[in-house]
Enzyme design. Structure first.
Site, mmCIF file in Angstrom:
data_model
loop_
_atom_site.group_PDB
_atom_site.id
_atom_site.type_symbol
_atom_site.label_atom_id
_atom_site.label_comp_id
_atom_site.label_asym_id
_atom_site.label_seq_id
_atom_site.Cartn_x
_atom_site.Cartn_y
_atom_site.Cartn_z
ATOM 1 N N HIS A 1 5.972 4.545 13.095
ATOM 2 C CA HIS A 1 6.376 5.425 11.998
ATOM 3 C C HIS A 1 5.214 6.041 11.229
ATOM 4 O O HIS A 1 5.426 6.839 10.309
ATOM 5 C CB HIS A 1 7.261 4.656 11.005
ATOM 6 C CG HIS A 1 6.511 3.616 10.220
ATOM 7 N ND1 HIS A 1 5.790 3.902 9.096
ATOM 8 C CD2 HIS A 1 6.355 2.289 10.416
ATOM 9 C CE1 HIS A 1 5.230 2.795 8.624
ATOM 10 N NE2 HIS A 1 5.552 1.803 9.413
ATOM 11 N N GLU B 1 -1.129 -8.742 -1.580
ATOM 12 C CA GLU B 1 -1.675 -8.163 -0.346
ATOM 13 C C GLU B 1 -2.811 -7.176 -0.686
ATOM 14 O O GLU B 1 -2.819 -6.001 -0.304
ATOM 15 C CB GLU B 1 -0.604 -7.474 0.501
ATOM 16 C CG GLU B 1 -0.978 -7.303 1.961
ATOM 17 C CD GLU B 1 0.077 -6.538 2.758
ATOM 18 O OE1 GLU B 1 0.149 -5.307 2.651
ATOM 19 O OE2 GLU B 1 0.841 -7.204 3.494
ATOM 20 N N ARG C 1 2.503 8.065 9.360
ATOM 21 C CA ARG C 1 2.357 9.503 9.099
ATOM 22 C C ARG C 1 1.248 10.132 9.920
ATOM 23 O O ARG C 1 1.394 11.237 10.436
ATOM 24 C CB ARG C 1 2.023 9.728 7.626
ATOM 25 C CG ARG C 1 3.217 10.060 6.777
ATOM 26 C CD ARG C 1 2.913 9.911 5.310
ATOM 27 N NE ARG C 1 4.107 9.397 4.658
ATOM 28 C CZ ARG C 1 4.966 10.160 3.984
ATOM 29 N NH1 ARG C 1 4.742 11.432 3.822
ATOM 30 N NH2 ARG C 1 6.051 9.635 3.460
ATOM 31 N N ASP D 1 0.800 -1.233 0.000
ATOM 32 C CA ASP D 1 0.000 0.000 0.000
ATOM 33 C C ASP D 1 0.826 1.274 0.000
ATOM 34 O O ASP D 1 0.345 2.340 0.361
ATOM 35 C CB ASP D 1 -0.913 -0.009 1.238
ATOM 36 C CG ASP D 1 -0.121 -0.113 2.539
ATOM 37 O OD1 ASP D 1 1.121 -0.019 2.489
ATOM 38 O OD2 ASP D 1 -0.743 -0.286 3.602
ATOM 39 N N GLU E 1 -2.008 5.203 2.964
ATOM 40 C CA GLU E 1 -2.023 3.808 2.506
ATOM 41 C C GLU E 1 -3.408 3.285 2.135
ATOM 42 O O GLU E 1 -3.545 2.502 1.206
ATOM 43 C CB GLU E 1 -1.394 2.906 3.579
ATOM 44 C CG GLU E 1 0.112 3.099 3.761
ATOM 45 C CD GLU E 1 0.487 4.254 4.679
ATOM 46 O OE1 GLU E 1 -0.430 4.924 5.220
ATOM 47 O OE2 GLU E 1 1.689 4.500 4.851
ATOM 48 N N HIS F 1 12.747 4.202 13.241
ATOM 49 C CA HIS F 1 12.609 4.449 11.801
ATOM 50 C C HIS F 1 13.483 5.646 11.414
ATOM 51 O O HIS F 1 13.685 6.557 12.221
ATOM 52 C CB HIS F 1 11.129 4.737 11.517
ATOM 53 C CG HIS F 1 10.748 4.724 10.067
ATOM 54 N ND1 HIS F 1 11.039 5.772 9.221
ATOM 55 C CD2 HIS F 1 10.092 3.805 9.309
ATOM 56 C CE1 HIS F 1 10.576 5.489 8.009
ATOM 57 N NE2 HIS F 1 9.992 4.296 8.044
HETATM 58 C C1 UD1 Z 1 6.759 4.472 3.792
HETATM 59 C C2 UD1 Z 1 5.357 4.149 3.269
HETATM 60 C C3 UD1 Z 1 4.540 3.439 4.351
HETATM 61 C C4 UD1 Z 1 5.302 2.239 4.898
HETATM 62 C C5 UD1 Z 1 6.681 2.675 5.349
HETATM 63 C C6 UD1 Z 1 7.487 1.494 5.800
HETATM 64 C C7 UD1 Z 1 4.343 5.761 1.709
HETATM 65 C C8 UD1 Z 1 3.619 7.032 1.562
HETATM 66 N N1 UD1 Z 1 4.663 5.411 2.964
HETATM 67 O O1 UD1 Z 1 6.610 5.394 4.858
HETATM 68 O O2 UD1 Z 1 3.324 2.992 3.794
HETATM 69 O O3 UD1 Z 1 4.583 1.720 5.977
HETATM 70 O O4 UD1 Z 1 7.368 3.294 4.245
HETATM 71 O O5 UD1 Z 1 8.593 1.874 6.558
HETATM 72 O O6 UD1 Z 1 4.599 5.105 0.746
HETATM 73 N N2 UD1 Z 1 14.218 7.598 5.378
HETATM 74 C C9 UD1 Z 1 15.585 7.512 5.217
HETATM 75 N N3 UD1 Z 1 16.101 6.349 4.688
HETATM 76 C C10 UD1 Z 1 15.335 5.303 4.327
HETATM 77 C C11 UD1 Z 1 13.940 5.407 4.500
HETATM 78 C C12 UD1 Z 1 13.404 6.573 5.005
HETATM 79 O O7 UD1 Z 1 16.331 8.410 5.548
HETATM 80 O O8 UD1 Z 1 15.862 4.259 3.888
HETATM 81 C C13 UD1 Z 1 13.641 8.858 5.934
HETATM 82 C C14 UD1 Z 1 13.714 10.041 4.946
HETATM 83 O O9 UD1 Z 1 13.946 11.199 5.664
HETATM 84 C C15 UD1 Z 1 12.310 10.052 4.349
HETATM 85 C C16 UD1 Z 1 11.478 9.635 5.543
HETATM 86 O O10 UD1 Z 1 12.259 8.664 6.217
HETATM 87 O O11 UD1 Z 1 11.987 11.325 3.845
HETATM 88 C C17 UD1 Z 1 10.134 9.063 5.184
HETATM 89 O O12 UD1 Z 1 10.236 8.064 4.182
HETATM 90 P P1 UD1 Z 1 8.997 7.774 3.180
HETATM 91 O O13 UD1 Z 1 9.321 6.634 2.273
HETATM 92 O O14 UD1 Z 1 8.594 9.035 2.527
HETATM 93 O O15 UD1 Z 1 7.822 7.383 4.122
HETATM 94 P P2 UD1 Z 1 7.771 6.347 5.335
HETATM 95 O O16 UD1 Z 1 7.232 7.074 6.504
HETATM 96 O O17 UD1 Z 1 9.042 5.619 5.437
HETATM 97 N N1 UDP Z 2 11.594 -4.484 10.291
HETATM 98 C C1 UDP Z 2 12.974 -4.662 10.176
HETATM 99 N N2 UDP Z 2 13.791 -3.879 10.965
HETATM 100 C C2 UDP Z 2 13.308 -2.954 11.832
HETATM 101 C C3 UDP Z 2 11.905 -2.773 11.916
HETATM 102 C C4 UDP Z 2 11.082 -3.556 11.119
HETATM 103 O O1 UDP Z 2 13.449 -5.500 9.412
HETATM 104 O O2 UDP Z 2 14.101 -2.302 12.516
HETATM 105 C C5 UDP Z 2 10.708 -5.306 9.425
HETATM 106 C C6 UDP Z 2 9.597 -6.048 10.127
HETATM 107 O O3 UDP Z 2 9.987 -7.358 10.485
HETATM 108 C C7 UDP Z 2 8.473 -6.048 9.097
HETATM 109 C C8 UDP Z 2 8.727 -4.808 8.289
HETATM 110 O O4 UDP Z 2 10.059 -4.406 8.561
HETATM 111 O O5 UDP Z 2 8.555 -7.167 8.224
HETATM 112 C C9 UDP Z 2 7.748 -3.730 8.676
HETATM 113 O O6 UDP Z 2 8.137 -2.529 8.111
HETATM 114 P P1 UDP Z 2 7.530 -1.144 8.540
HETATM 115 O O7 UDP Z 2 7.042 -1.213 9.932
HETATM 116 O O8 UDP Z 2 8.571 -0.128 8.209
HETATM 117 O O9 UDP Z 2 6.339 -0.943 7.498
HETATM 118 P P2 UDP Z 2 4.804 -1.396 7.487
HETATM 119 O O10 UDP Z 2 4.747 -2.864 7.660
HETATM 120 O O11 UDP Z 2 4.106 -0.629 8.553
HETATM 121 O O12 UDP Z 2 4.344 -0.958 6.123
#
Ligand code: UD1
Ligand code: UDP
Length: 369
Positions: A207, A116, A209, A94, A130, A240
């Protein structure tokens, strides 16, 4: 049959990995394209599963907005889809990468398989964005791979043809089988020193939003109060990489010796940490699926969930985002043995670990030339 997979974030990579491995095992032609909506958190997973993307759009930028992700992913994907012309494009979950992936395929009239599919909270703003991503993707999808019966029912209610919906289980359970091991030894200094026998370890992740801001502060304050009042409880929180989450975590949890803030863990140590924890407290989607499979009670720090199965099974509880509720529920679960053992049962409403096999079987059946 040529299958293209598109993914961009940590959870998509974890849940797509078993499908990629299954396609590899059966020697089916595949093209792997990562948007890299996440960078470090994506790379952790693809390295672990030894996945070598054919295309890496590298769209990640610090502080990216939803529009940035959508536009950059869509633009990059257009080229790749046009060049590769797969028989089907698979996306998982999502995220905004998922929606952009579906749209890119649709624009080239490529068939779409949504892994999914059918999860719904019925509130467009929670989880945000999402819930909308999942619905928008559904509209463009030819094959809906629904993890559970109730996910399928959601799609049927929305008028999707039952012939396009397949109940497969969730590939997250397939992935768990790769990593959780009884004799696993942590390399990380903090984790290797935790006394799992005598401490009640709370594994925390957060994490979302829609929680960032006051709600997240209230959640963390509730957790902190409970931990301060229960002597043998400690928290491990792999934080995160979102800087807004990190700021709140550092501020609320500062100077508390029983709360360990660590960097995002690789999937293998993370799942082994979960397997050794006492309670999981999370707003994550994936953790709501993994924890019941490992027999861990889950407190879901959200106002809504699109994963009601764990709650119906009695292993998860939706505790909302108010400080008092989070505090009360966590303290109760830490101290009430009866309640704890009622929730700490390994049930697995999300699959039997064979979802990826089923998905590939269906693809072969429907698309083989
Ligand atoms: C995204 C997804 C969310 C998912 C989550 C899993 C969207 C809108 N959101 O949210 O559905 O549950 O990923 O974790 O698609 N960042 C880093 N390095 C990384 C990843 C993230 O620095 O490898 C930081 C950056 O500052 C970035 C912020 O995290 O701007 C947010 O990342 P983003 O992918 O925009 O949204 P998530 O909150 O991670
Ligand atoms: N996860 C991981 N390391 C971490 C936190 C989570 O490998 O430090 C894994 C966890 O086992 C799960 C997935 O990441 O499979 C969940 O990711 P996240 O919570 O970022 O996203 P969401 O599932 O909410 O989309």
């Amino acid at each position: 049959m040529k299958v293209m997979t598109v993914f961009g974030t940590r959870p998509e990579a974890i849940k797509m990995a078993p499908i990629i491995k299954e396609l590899e095992r059966r020697k089916i032609e595949q093209v792997i394209c990562v948007t890299a909506q996440h960078r470090q958190m994506l790379d952790q997973v693809i390295n672990l599963f030894e996945i070598k993307p054919d295309y890496d759009l590298n769209i990640f930028k610090e502080g990216q907005t939803l529009t940035d992700i959508t536009i950059n992913a869509l633009k990059g994907l257009e080229e790749v889809v046009k060049k590769e012309l797969p028989d089907i494009l698979l996306i998982q979950g999502d995220t905004t990468t998922v929606f952009a992936g579906a749209l890119a395929a649709f624009y080239q009239k490529i068939k779409i398989g949504h892994v999914e599919a059918g999860l719904r909270s019925y509130n467009l703003y929670s989880p945000y964005p999402e819930e909308a991503n999942r619905k928008l993707t559904g509209v463009l999808t030819n094959f809906h791979f629904a993890p559970t019966l109730s996910n399928r029912d959601n799609l049927l209610r929305e008028g999707y043809d039952e012939k396009s919906i397949f109940i497969t289980g969730n590939t997250v359970i397939d992935a768990l089988k790769y990593t959780v091991k009884d004799d696993y030894k942590f390399k990380d200094e903090v984790l290797s020193q935790i006394d799992f026998e005598n401490k009640k370890v709370i594994l925390l992740t957060s994490h979302r939003r829609e929680n960032i801001g006051e709600k997240m502060e209230h959640i963390f304050s509730g957790i902190k109060r409970a931990v301060e009042e229960v002597k043998d409880a400690i928290v491990v929180f792999p934080v995160h990489l979102n800087p807004r989450v990190r700021e709140i975590a550092n501020r609320v949890f500062k100077e508390n010796e029983d709360i360990y803030l660590v960097e995002p863990l690789e999937y293998e140590p993370f799942t082994n940490l979960m397997a050794r924890s006492f309670i999981v407290v999370t707003d994550s989607g994936g953790l709501q699926e993994e924890a019941p499979a490992l027999g861990k009670p889950v407190l879901v720090i959200r106002d809504e969930t699109e994963r009601p199965e764990g709650i119906s099974a009695g292993t998860a509880k939706l505790v909302g985002t108010e400080e008092e509720n989070v505090y009360k529920n966590l303290k109760e679960l830490l101290t009430d043995e009866k309640l704890y053992s009622k929730m700490a049962r390994a049930v697995n409403p999300y699959g039997d670990g064979k979802a990826s096999e089923r998905i590939v079987d269906i693809l072969l059946d429907k698309l083989s030339k």
